[in-house]
Design an enzyme around this catalytic site. Structure first.
Site, PDB file in Angstrom:
ATOM      1  N   TYR A   1       0.896  -1.016   0.178  1.00 54.02           N
ATOM      2  CA  TYR A   1      -0.082  -0.044  -0.267  1.00 54.02           C
ATOM      3  C   TYR A   1       1.122   1.297  -0.034  1.00 54.02           C
ATOM      4  O   TYR A   1       0.567   2.149  -0.759  1.00 54.02           O
ATOM      5  CB  TYR A   1      -0.928  -0.154   1.250  1.00 54.02           C
ATOM      6  CG  TYR A   1      -1.504   1.306   1.389  1.00 54.02           C
ATOM      7  CD1 TYR A   1      -2.343   2.098   0.647  1.00 54.02           C
ATOM      8  CD2 TYR A   1      -1.015   2.035   2.623  1.00 54.02           C
ATOM      9  CE1 TYR A   1      -2.807   3.216   0.828  1.00 54.02           C
ATOM     10  CE2 TYR A   1      -1.721   3.361   2.885  1.00 54.02           C
ATOM     11  CZ  TYR A   1      -2.403   3.887   2.028  1.00 54.02           C
ATOM     12  OH  TYR A   1      -2.853   5.319   2.338  1.00 54.02           O
TER      13      TYR A   1
ATOM     14  N   SER B   1      -3.730  14.240   5.864  1.00 48.12           N
ATOM     15  CA  SER B   1      -4.683  13.988   4.909  1.00 48.12           C
ATOM     16  C   SER B   1      -6.247  13.748   5.345  1.00 48.12           C
ATOM     17  O   SER B   1      -6.354  13.768   6.537  1.00 48.12           O
ATOM     18  CB  SER B   1      -4.122  12.572   4.374  1.00 48.12           C
ATOM     19  OG  SER B   1      -5.275  11.850   3.791  1.00 48.12           O
TER      20      SER B   1
ATOM     21  N   TYR C   1     -10.092  15.833   0.724  1.00 49.00           N
ATOM     22  CA  TYR C   1     -10.753  15.166  -0.573  1.00 49.00           C
ATOM     23  C   TYR C   1     -12.184  15.565  -0.468  1.00 49.00           C
ATOM     24  O   TYR C   1     -12.797  15.416   0.681  1.00 49.00           O
ATOM     25  CB  TYR C   1     -10.398  13.519  -0.231  1.00 49.00           C
ATOM     26  CG  TYR C   1      -9.149  13.280  -0.602  1.00 49.00           C
ATOM     27  CD1 TYR C   1      -8.600  13.114  -1.594  1.00 49.00           C
ATOM     28  CD2 TYR C   1      -8.617  12.285   0.136  1.00 49.00           C
ATOM     29  CE1 TYR C   1      -7.497  12.604  -2.280  1.00 49.00           C
ATOM     30  CE2 TYR C   1      -7.393  11.518  -0.377  1.00 49.00           C
ATOM     31  CZ  TYR C   1      -6.989  11.790  -1.562  1.00 49.00           C
ATOM     32  OH  TYR C   1      -5.585  11.063  -1.962  1.00 49.00           O
TER      33      TYR C   1
ATOM     34  N   THR D   1      -7.088  18.266  -2.934  1.00 46.59           N
ATOM     35  CA  THR D   1      -6.549  17.480  -4.027  1.00 46.59           C
ATOM     36  C   THR D   1      -7.397  17.238  -4.875  1.00 46.59           C
ATOM     37  O   THR D   1      -8.651  16.814  -4.791  1.00 46.59           O
ATOM     38  CB  THR D   1      -5.915  16.075  -3.351  1.00 46.59           C
ATOM     39  OG1 THR D   1      -4.953  16.396  -2.409  1.00 46.59           O
ATOM     40  CG2 THR D   1      -5.495  14.932  -4.286  1.00 46.59           C
TER      41      THR D   1
ATOM     42  N   LYS E   1      -3.645  20.645  -5.176  1.00 48.46           N
ATOM     43  CA  LYS E   1      -2.519  19.617  -5.480  1.00 48.46           C
ATOM     44  C   LYS E   1      -3.231  18.437  -6.538  1.00 48.46           C
ATOM     45  O   LYS E   1      -4.320  18.221  -6.568  1.00 48.46           O
ATOM     46  CB  LYS E   1      -2.295  18.915  -4.145  1.00 48.46           C
ATOM     47  CG  LYS E   1      -1.617  17.596  -4.367  1.00 48.46           C
ATOM     48  CD  LYS E   1      -1.239  17.114  -2.850  1.00 48.46           C
ATOM     49  CE  LYS E   1      -0.491  15.706  -2.738  1.00 48.46           C
ATOM     50  NZ  LYS E   1      -1.144  14.572  -3.176  1.00 48.46           N
TER      51      LYS E   1
ATOM     52  N   HIS F   1       0.333  12.576  -7.867  1.00 52.58           N
ATOM     53  CA  HIS F   1       0.058  11.491  -6.842  1.00 52.58           C
ATOM     54  C   HIS F   1       0.909  10.353  -6.618  1.00 52.58           C
ATOM     55  O   HIS F   1       0.650   9.408  -6.119  1.00 52.58           O
ATOM     56  CB  HIS F   1      -1.581  11.182  -7.131  1.00 52.58           C
ATOM     57  CG  HIS F   1      -2.234  10.974  -6.044  1.00 52.58           C
ATOM     58  ND1 HIS F   1      -3.155  11.945  -5.503  1.00 52.58           N
ATOM     59  CD2 HIS F   1      -2.231   9.969  -4.687  1.00 52.58           C
ATOM     60  CE1 HIS F   1      -3.869  11.350  -4.272  1.00 52.58           C
ATOM     61  NE2 HIS F   1      -3.334  10.234  -3.927  1.00 52.58           N
TER      62      HIS F   1
ATOM     63  N   GLY G   1       6.317  12.248  -0.024  1.00 52.87           N
ATOM     64  CA  GLY G   1       5.798  11.152   0.348  1.00 52.87           C
ATOM     65  C   GLY G   1       6.334   9.829   0.897  1.00 52.87           C
ATOM     66  O   GLY G   1       6.641   9.767   2.237  1.00 52.87           O
TER      67      GLY G   1
END
Ligand SMILES: Cc1cc2nc3c(=O)[nH]c(=O)nc-3n(C[C@H](O)[C@H](O)[C@H](O)COP(=O)(O)O)c2cc1C
Length: 371
Positions: free
Chosen positions: A25, A107, A129, A154, A248, A272, A322
């Site tokens: 993941y 996030s 989101y 995003t 983003k 991403h 990230g």
């Protein structure tokens, strides 16, 4: 392993500690994962041009990021499910970022609430989101009340990317237990004891929001976004969000120009991390075409401090990181995340000396070379 000295070392430690499905993941991307490879290789293809006989005895990695000084041109990028890598992973990352003097982007799909992360201190950005309009409005209010200095919208997830590792592993929330996943967990006892002791992973912001309908939660768990969100909605968001607004997931310069017209303070040129459209260009390869439009950050493929120097020399104001920091988190929690950031900062500092630019904020295209 001896003390890790590179991001690659932290990656090896993370790989060892995490069950395969969790590492996949973290590591994986969309479809054939060509985007991930291109992101990393695009940096390898860029050369730096050293300037000689410059006094580099005193150096600074500090830059201005969205109007405030940061100790380095690094933002700990927004990543969902950090609690799967380390218990209270979001808090660990927020602490590591605050200690390093760089912003942390939380996030929407975090396992800690905005309010709990804000209590850590440091510079906090909230990544939005839009899975459900009512929910988004609620999150924006909470981010504002919690004092987040920036909102990152995003825009590259109208639908979920096809992440084949996750599909094969049955990696979804809540976790689906099959004989294979149970074996995977049992063979990683150090991860299992920490994570299982900290309780079931929750998407904490959604669980604590009053607008939380079952519909909305299911949408986020499946990463089913509101695919109808468009330019007018961005303009409305600009009207209601009082502080810095960052968009983003931009790849086309004309989209960046439109974001700035609407009043965005910065855009993040990003694919991403190769997790959405596999064939999207590597951000560093297209960065030049954004010159003169407005403040641009980039992310994707940063594994060395020299990559960050290349990004700044190519016109970026800063970078989001990230996986490189997640490797540290997954290997050793807050200590590992701190290690990852300090490795990158030390490499930026060393590269500045080697290219003859004592001040990161003075990097320019004069430091980009060609074979
Ligand atoms: C495990 C993981 C989870 C992520 N979750 C989110 C997220 O919730 N929101 C978001 O805007 N980007 C998310 N991203 C994308 C990152 O913010 C960033 O764009 C990307 O990781 C940059 O590439 P890099 O990993 O090569 O540095 C995620 C990336 C990873 C690796």
């Amino acid at each position: 392993m001896a003390e890790p000295i590179s991001i690659a070392d932290l990656r090896r430690l993370a790989r060892r500690r995490l069950p395969r499905m969790v590492f996949d993941y973290l590591e994986g991307g969309a479809e054939d994962e060509g985007g991930i490879v291109r992101n990393v290789e695009a940096f390898r293809k860029i050369r730096l041009m050293p300037h000689r006989l410059v006094d580099v005895s005193e150096r600074s990695t500090a830059v201005e990021l969205l109007g405030k000084k940061a100790a380095a041109p690094i933002v700990v990028g927004p990543t969902g499910l950090n609690g799967a890598f380390w218990p209270n992973g979001d808090i660990a990352l927020a602490r590591a970022a605050a200690k390093a003097g760089v912003p942390f982007a939380l996030s929407t799909a975090s396992n800690a609430t905005i309010e709990n992360v804000a209590a850590v201190g440091g510079r906090l950005w909230f990544q939005l989101y839009v899975v459900h309009r009512e929910l988004a409005a609620n999150l924006v209010r909470r981010a504002s009340q919690a004092g987040c200095e920036a909102l990152i919208l995003t825009v590259d997830v109208p639908v979920n990317g096809k992440r084949e590792r996750d599909l094969r592993n049955g990696f979804q929330m809540p976790l689906r237990y099959s004989p294979r996943t149970i074996f995977d967990i049992l063979t990683h006892p150090r991860w299992a004891s920490g994570i299982l002791a900290s309780g079931a992973l929750k998407l904490a912001n959604l669980a604590t929001t009053t607008a939380s309908s079952l519909d909305a939660q299911t949408a986020l768990l499946r990463r089913e976004m509101d695919a109808s969100f468009c330019w007018d909605d961005l303009a409305r968001l600009r009207d209601v969000w009082p502080r810095r607004l960052i968009v983003k997931g931009i790849c086309a310069p004309h989209d960046a120009a439109r974001c700035f017209e609407i009043g965005a303070d910065a855009v993040v040129v990003s694919n991403h991390g190769g997790r959405q459209l596999d064939d999207a260009p590597a951000p560093i390869s297209i960065l030049e075409s954004f010159q003169g439009l407005g403040p641009v950050l980039i992310d994707g493929g940063i594994r060395r401090g020299s990559d960050i120097v290349k990004a700044l020399a190519s016109g970026a104001h800063g970078v989001l990181v990230g996986r490189s920091i997640l490797y540290g988190l997954a290997a050793r929690g807050e200590t590992g995340a701190t290690k990852a950031i300090s490795i990158l900062v030390e490499e930026i500092d060393r590269t500045l000396a080697l290219v003859g630019c004592p001040d990161a904020s003075r990097l320019s295209s004069a430091f980009v070379g060609h074979d």
